[in-house]
Structures are given as C-alpha cells and as structure tokens.
Write an enzyme that holds these catalytic residues in place. Structure first.
Site, PDB file in Angstrom:
ATOM      1  N   LYS A  13     -39.728  -8.312  25.866  1.00 20.89           N
ATOM      2  CA  LYS A  13     -40.060  -7.137  25.038  1.00 20.89           C
ATOM      3  C   LYS A  13     -38.868  -6.173  24.945  1.00 20.89           C
ATOM      4  CE  LYS A  13     -43.736  -5.675  27.318  1.00 20.89           C
ATOM      5  NZ  LYS A  13     -43.830  -6.642  28.423  1.00 20.89           N
ATOM      6  N   ARG A  88     -51.444  -0.976  27.683  1.00 22.77           N
ATOM      7  CA  ARG A  88     -51.612  -2.133  28.568  1.00 22.77           C
ATOM      8  C   ARG A  88     -53.070  -2.345  28.922  1.00 22.77           C
ATOM      9  NH1 ARG A  88     -46.109  -1.942  30.673  1.00 22.77           N
ATOM     10  NH2 ARG A  88     -45.662  -3.606  32.104  1.00 22.77           N
ATOM     11  N   ARG A 127     -34.740 -12.141  37.692  1.00 21.22           N
ATOM     12  CA  ARG A 127     -34.051 -11.014  37.047  1.00 21.22           C
ATOM     13  C   ARG A 127     -33.342 -10.139  38.089  1.00 21.22           C
ATOM     14  NH1 ARG A 127     -37.606  -7.546  33.115  1.00 21.22           N
ATOM     15  NH2 ARG A 127     -38.923  -7.338  34.961  1.00 21.22           N
ATOM     16  N   ARG A 160     -35.323  -5.751  41.257  1.00 16.79           N
ATOM     17  CA  ARG A 160     -36.306  -4.671  41.205  1.00 16.79           C
ATOM     18  C   ARG A 160     -37.408  -4.967  42.210  1.00 16.79           C
ATOM     19  NH1 ARG A 160     -37.968  -3.779  34.970  1.00 16.79           N
ATOM     20  NH2 ARG A 160     -40.050  -3.911  35.849  1.00 16.79           N
ATOM     21  N   ARG A 171     -48.661  -8.621  38.877  1.00 12.75           N
ATOM     22  CA  ARG A 171     -48.486  -8.006  37.547  1.00 12.75           C
ATOM     23  C   ARG A 171     -48.992  -8.949  36.453  1.00 12.75           C
ATOM     24  NH1 ARG A 171     -42.405  -7.039  37.386  1.00 12.75           N
ATOM     25  NH2 ARG A 171     -42.721  -5.967  35.425  1.00 12.75           N
TER      26      ARG A 171
HETATM   27  P1  AMP Z   1     -42.444  -2.582  32.670  1.00 13.52           P
HETATM   28  O1  AMP Z   1     -41.003  -2.251  32.850  1.00 13.52           O
HETATM   29  O2  AMP Z   1     -42.945  -2.366  31.277  1.00 13.52           O
HETATM   30  O3  AMP Z   1     -42.802  -3.947  33.215  1.00 13.52           O
HETATM   31  O4  AMP Z   1     -43.275  -1.524  33.567  1.00 13.52           O
HETATM   32  C1  AMP Z   1     -43.028  -1.393  34.956  1.00 13.52           C
HETATM   33  C2  AMP Z   1     -44.238  -0.774  35.620  1.00 13.52           C
HETATM   34  O5  AMP Z   1     -44.497   0.533  35.073  1.00 13.52           O
HETATM   35  C3  AMP Z   1     -45.551  -1.530  35.435  1.00 13.52           C
HETATM   36  O6  AMP Z   1     -45.693  -2.610  36.334  1.00 13.52           O
HETATM   37  C4  AMP Z   1     -46.563  -0.417  35.717  1.00 13.52           C
HETATM   38  O7  AMP Z   1     -46.627  -0.124  37.097  1.00 13.52           O
HETATM   39  C5  AMP Z   1     -45.902   0.783  35.035  1.00 13.52           C
HETATM   40  N1  AMP Z   1     -46.311   0.892  33.626  1.00 13.52           N
HETATM   41  C6  AMP Z   1     -45.528   0.712  32.518  1.00 13.52           C
HETATM   42  N2  AMP Z   1     -46.244   0.877  31.395  1.00 13.52           N
HETATM   43  C7  AMP Z   1     -47.506   1.172  31.790  1.00 13.52           C
HETATM   44  C8  AMP Z   1     -48.723   1.428  31.096  1.00 13.52           C
HETATM   45  N3  AMP Z   1     -48.791   1.394  29.753  1.00 13.52           N
HETATM   46  N4  AMP Z   1     -49.838   1.689  31.831  1.00 13.52           N
HETATM   47  C9  AMP Z   1     -49.800   1.729  33.176  1.00 13.52           C
HETATM   48  N5  AMP Z   1     -48.693   1.464  33.902  1.00 13.52           N
HETATM   49  C10 AMP Z   1     -47.545   1.190  33.223  1.00 13.52           C
END
Ligand code: AMP
Length: 214
Positions: A13, A88, A127, A160, A171
């Site tokens: 993404k 999400r 990653r 990370r 996740r």
């Molecule tokens: P990402 O980089 O998009 O994978 O997001 C990293 C982390 O941020 C996720 O695993 C969640 O803990 C939090 N996060 C990001 N976007 C959301 C969302 N829309 N709702 C809730 N938690 C989020």
C-alpha cells in the site's frame, strides 16, 4: 479526488500510495506513518498508542478517528487525498463514509490490494527500515548494499517491532477478521475495486490507475 487504499499489512500500500499521490497530486495520509511519527516525537498521542502498535493491535477507534478527522480538515486535503491504512474496521468505514457525506464530499474510489497471506507474511517479517531516513529494504527481495546500514544515508537498519513473526501473524489475523466486512460494505457503495497485488510494482500501478480512471 478522494481515494481509499485497503489491503493487508505488507500488500504494498505504501509503495502504491506514493506513486498514486505523485501522479494525481494528492496528499498521502497513512495512519500508520502518523502514529509512528507521534511515537518518535513522544507526543501525548504517541504515548497513548505506542503499546497497541508494538503488539500489532489496532489503535482504539476514538483515537484513530479524531486523528483522521483533524488531518482531513487541513487545507491540503480540500481538493482530495489518499487514505492508506484507514479504515481498518467496519466501524471506521461507516464513520468515515458518513463524515465525508456530512461535509458534502464523496469517495472517488476504494482500492483493495489483494495479496496472499503467505506472501505478505514473508514481506513483513523480512522488511527492514532505516532509522534515520526511513528507507525500506527487504532481507531477500531488496537488501541494502551495506547489510545493517542504509544504502542511502548509512543510518542503522532495524526491524520494526511490529514486523516480528508473532506480531505479523497477529496483525494478519486482525486484518482477515475485518476484510470481508469491509469488502461487503464498500461493495454496496459500488466504489470498490479489488486488484491482485502480488505482481511487479509497475503492473500493479497500471491496474490501480485504470481502476481509478474508469
Ligand atoms: P501500518 O503501518 O498501516 O501497518 O500501521 C501500523 C500500526 O498502526 C497498525 O498495526 C495499528 O496498530 C496502527 N494503525 C494504523 N492504522 C490504523 C487504523 N486505521 N486503525 C487502528 N489502528 C491503526
């Protein structure tokens, strides 16, 4: 133009979002990136969200929604934006949809990048990121020239916390639990296009652009 990009963690993404935003001149709003910035800067929101993110849990809706609403009120979003990693949950989807309609705007397209879970598992756990410039690498598919140092700025490369195996599995489980409900919701709005994301970046981007333009 207002675009929502959905997909499992590691679907690409972020990469597609960058390309889309360059082409269509849109601000890129990644909730994950915003949370990470707050954590790094140790803001109140960063302190509140740190543990959820470390464990691979979703940040509670009230924190996420107010963050997104505030960001969408900023001037650069007036003509459009791309939301990456939001919504999400079905609750977030319903609220953002209603919120946008309430301010007399609409979503142009919702794109879901579909990538098999075994592929995203490998992409996430392999990653690595540079702690100085944020560049992303992959131990197999895109290693840095200097092993544990960044190819671009020679900063330290780390994994990370939420890319550790157990957390990635968690996740993915959370994503899969909500996936079908999000698909159903956006299908009823006729905005959704599902694109197979396990192809070369340029091919996925072509398919994404065609989904946006048709
Ligand atoms: P990402 O980089 O998009 O994978 O997001 C990293 C982390 O941020 C996720 O695993 C969640 O803990 C939090 N996060 C990001 N976007 C959301 C969302 N829309 N709702 C809730 N938690 C989020």
């Amino acid at each position: 133009m207002k675009i929502i990009l959905l997909g499992p963690p590691g679907a690409g993404k972020g990469t597609q979002a960058k390309l889309i935003c360059e082409k269509y001149k849109l601000p890129h709003i990644s909730t994950g990136d915003i949370f990470r910035k707050h954590i790094l800067e140790e803001t109140k929101l960063g302190i509140l969200t740190k543990e959820f993110i470390r464990k691979g849990e979703l940040v509670p809706d009230e924190l996420t929604l107010s963050l997104v609403e505030n960001r969408l009120r900023e001037d650069d979003c007036k003509q459009g934006f791309l939301l990456d990693g939001f919504p999400r949950t079905i609750n977030q989807a319903e609220l953002i949809y209603d919120y946008l309609l309430s301010i007399d705007t609409y979503i142009h397209r919702v794109i879901l990048l579909d990538v098999p879970s075994e592929v995203v598992f490998k992409r996430n756990t392999g990653r690595r990121i540079c702690i100085d410039c944020g560049s992303t690498f992959h131990i197999t598919y895109n290693p840095s020239k200097y092993k544990s140092k960044c190819s671009y700025c020679y900063g330290d490369i780390i994994q990370r916390e939420d890319d550790k195996e157990e957390t990635v599995l968690h996740r993915l489980k959370i994503y899969e639990e909500e996936r079908d409900r999000l698909i159903k919701f956006f299908n009823t709005t006729k905005l959704l296009r599902i694109i197979y994301g396990n192809s070369p970046i340029e091919d996925v981007f072509k398919a994404v652009c065609s989904a946006i333009e048709t």
